[in-house]
Enzyme design. Structure first.
Site, short mmCIF file in Angstrom:
data_model
loop_
_atom_site.label_atom_id
_atom_site.label_comp_id
_atom_site.label_asym_id
_atom_site.label_seq_id
_atom_site.Cartn_x
_atom_site.Cartn_y
_atom_site.Cartn_z
N CYS A 1 -3.64 2.31 6.12
CA CYS A 1 -3.65 3.50 5.26
C CYS A 1 -3.04 4.70 5.98
O CYS A 1 -3.49 5.10 7.05
CB CYS A 1 -5.08 3.84 4.83
N ARG B 1 -7.61 -4.85 4.39
CA ARG B 1 -8.43 -3.95 3.56
C ARG B 1 -9.91 -4.20 3.87
O ARG B 1 -10.55 -5.08 3.30
CB ARG B 1 -8.14 -4.16 2.08
N CYS C 1 10.43 7.33 -8.25
CA CYS C 1 11.05 8.38 -7.44
C CYS C 1 11.90 7.82 -6.30
O CYS C 1 12.95 8.38 -5.96
CB CYS C 1 9.99 9.33 -6.88
N CYS D 1 14.72 13.60 -5.35
CA CYS D 1 13.28 13.48 -5.57
C CYS D 1 12.65 14.86 -5.54
O CYS D 1 13.30 15.85 -5.85
CB CYS D 1 12.67 12.54 -4.52
N CYS E 1 5.37 16.08 -0.91
CA CYS E 1 5.33 14.67 -1.30
C CYS E 1 4.12 14.01 -0.64
O CYS E 1 3.66 14.45 0.41
CB CYS E 1 6.63 13.98 -0.87
N ASP E 2 3.65 12.92 -1.23
CA ASP E 2 2.51 12.18 -0.71
C ASP E 2 2.77 11.63 0.69
O ASP E 2 1.85 11.47 1.48
CB ASP E 2 2.17 11.04 -1.67
N CYS F 1 19.53 1.49 -5.88
CA CYS F 1 18.70 1.84 -4.73
C CYS F 1 18.72 3.33 -4.39
O CYS F 1 17.69 3.94 -4.12
CB CYS F 1 19.18 1.02 -3.53
N CYS G 1 13.32 5.50 -0.32
CA CYS G 1 12.48 6.65 0.03
C CYS G 1 12.92 7.27 1.36
O CYS G 1 13.12 6.56 2.35
CB CYS G 1 11.02 6.20 0.14
#
Length: 393
Positions: free
Chosen positions: A26, A139, A259, A265, A280-281, A331, A335
């Site tokens: 995470c 997880r 995005c 973006c 942004c996250d 593409c 990101c």
């Protein structure tokens, strides 16, 4: 205050980075370090209401979409979300409509939660990395215990109550080896929509430049191709897979809804528990903190020169190697957070996942182009609409 000039989606973090799990990969858990003196990460109601007001005022579409993220937002308790819905209904103009989405690990979803989510028509993004062994590898709870049983229990309850579910499957160095097992498991449990999210953790000090958990680029491409081949032969129209939909959009002349594949973006920022706005996250850090909604309205932050520059940089910094690529329109460099390797000619800024993306998009492009061409022959006078869809559920 003014409306935003483009469609946007805010990832709201009403409980900050707090979570009841401790998933090994995470990227958001450590964001609480940005607030070392904070005792409570529960978004105060005064900030919550101000945010909802500003979000409604900044939205120009008939449908207003809210996206509740974390951390784990269900830690706030059901009454907090009842308050959210009550505030939205109180503040909503008569000619508009609100949809809510929530991203969750599903472990805290009891019957009461699921009845509420169904009644209020929430869309739910549920994190599930495949069958038990694959899911439980990374997880885990804070005590190191597996989480699959609790997550699948939450999924079954959501499904029983008819809640719309988007499965988010993180693809890492381990489960990437089992594409058919993962896909058939999802089919077995009745999944209707799934997003495969490649895990990329940059670690410059390692020889590979990435963490050991990171999915190998080529392996990710092979993973997608394997699932695509089974899907295209058996499951078109039965299961929606986000990256497959994105590949098809360009063939039909549509803009990307996701995005990471758009030319630019910057329209999916983050609002943290205290009202802080980040670009942004994946860029919740000091350099991308642009203000606080209590001091600067959300609409102004969305339209600010800094936020515009952040989004435009994705296009402006696209390497020459990418600009000449046969699948660039699908593409668009991916990101920006993953653009940390060099092109074959030594230019910095190539996406770590380039090899995998190119493998998959090249593999599926002939079929997608053929379907689009056939559709145009059969519907010569019909204009393809470009529906707007949320990127998180």
């Amino acid at each position: 205050m003014g409306k935003a000039s483009r469609i946007f989606q805010v990832f709201v973090k009403p409980t900050g980075a707090l979570c009841n799990l401790d998933c090994h990969y995470c990227y958001y858990l450590k964001k609480n370090r940005l607030y070392p003196d904070t005792e409570s990460f529960r978004m105060p109601e005064i900030i919550l209401e101000e945010y909802i007001v500003q979000h409604i005022e900044a939205s120009g579409e008939p449908v207003i979409r809210f996206s509740w993220h974390g951390g784990e937002p269900t830690l706030l308790g059901l009454d907090y979300f009842r308050k959210i819905v009550a505030l939205q209904q109180k503040l909503l103009p008569g000619n508009r409509e609100i949809f809510n989405g929530i991203q969750t690990n599903g472990t805290l979803l009891d019957e009461e939660w699921c009845r509420f989510l169904a009644a209020e028509k929430f869309y739910v993004g549920l994190s599930l990395d495949g069958p038990r062994e694959l899911h439980d590898r990374f997880r885990r709870s804070r005590a190191g215990k597996p989480s699959f049983a609790q997550t699948i229990r939450g999924y079954n309850r959501l499904q029983h109550h008819g809640v719309k579910i988007d499965i988010l499957c993180v693809v890492n160095n381990y489960n990437v080896q089992y594409p058919e097992e993962i896909y058939r498991f999802f089919k077995q449990i009745g999944v209707q929509y799934v997003s495969f999210l490649p895990l990329v953790e940059s670690e410059p000090e390692r020889a590979t430049g990435v963490s050991q958990r990171t999915v190998p680029s080529k392996a990710f491409g092979d993973f997608l191709c394997s699932i695509y081949d089974e899907w295209v032969n058996q499951d078109i129209g039965k299961i929606k897979i986000q990256i497959f939909e994105e590949a098809a959009r360009t063939a039909f002349g549509l803009d990307h809804s996701l995005c990471i594949f758009r030319k630019t973006c910057g329209d999916i920022p983050v609002v943290e528990h205290n009202g802080d706005f980040y670009s942004c996250d994946h860029f919740v850090d000091v350099d991308h903190h642009l203000g606080n909604i209590i001091e600067i309205p959300l609409g102004e932050l969305l339209e600010s020169p800094a936020q515009r520059a952040f989004g435009q940089a994705k296009l402006d910094r696209l390497p020459c190697y990418c600009q000449q690529c046969d699948v660039r329109d699908i593409c668009n460099g991916g990101c920006p957070k993953n653009r940390f390797i060099k092109t074959p000619d030594g230019e910095l800024g190539l996406n770590y996942l380039c090899q995998g993306y190119k493998r998959f998009f090249t593999h599926c492009k002939p079929f997608v182009d053929e379907v689009a061409a056939q559709w145009r022959r059969e519907n010569p006078k019909t204009q393809i609409r470009n529906p707007k869809r949320s990127d998180s559920y």
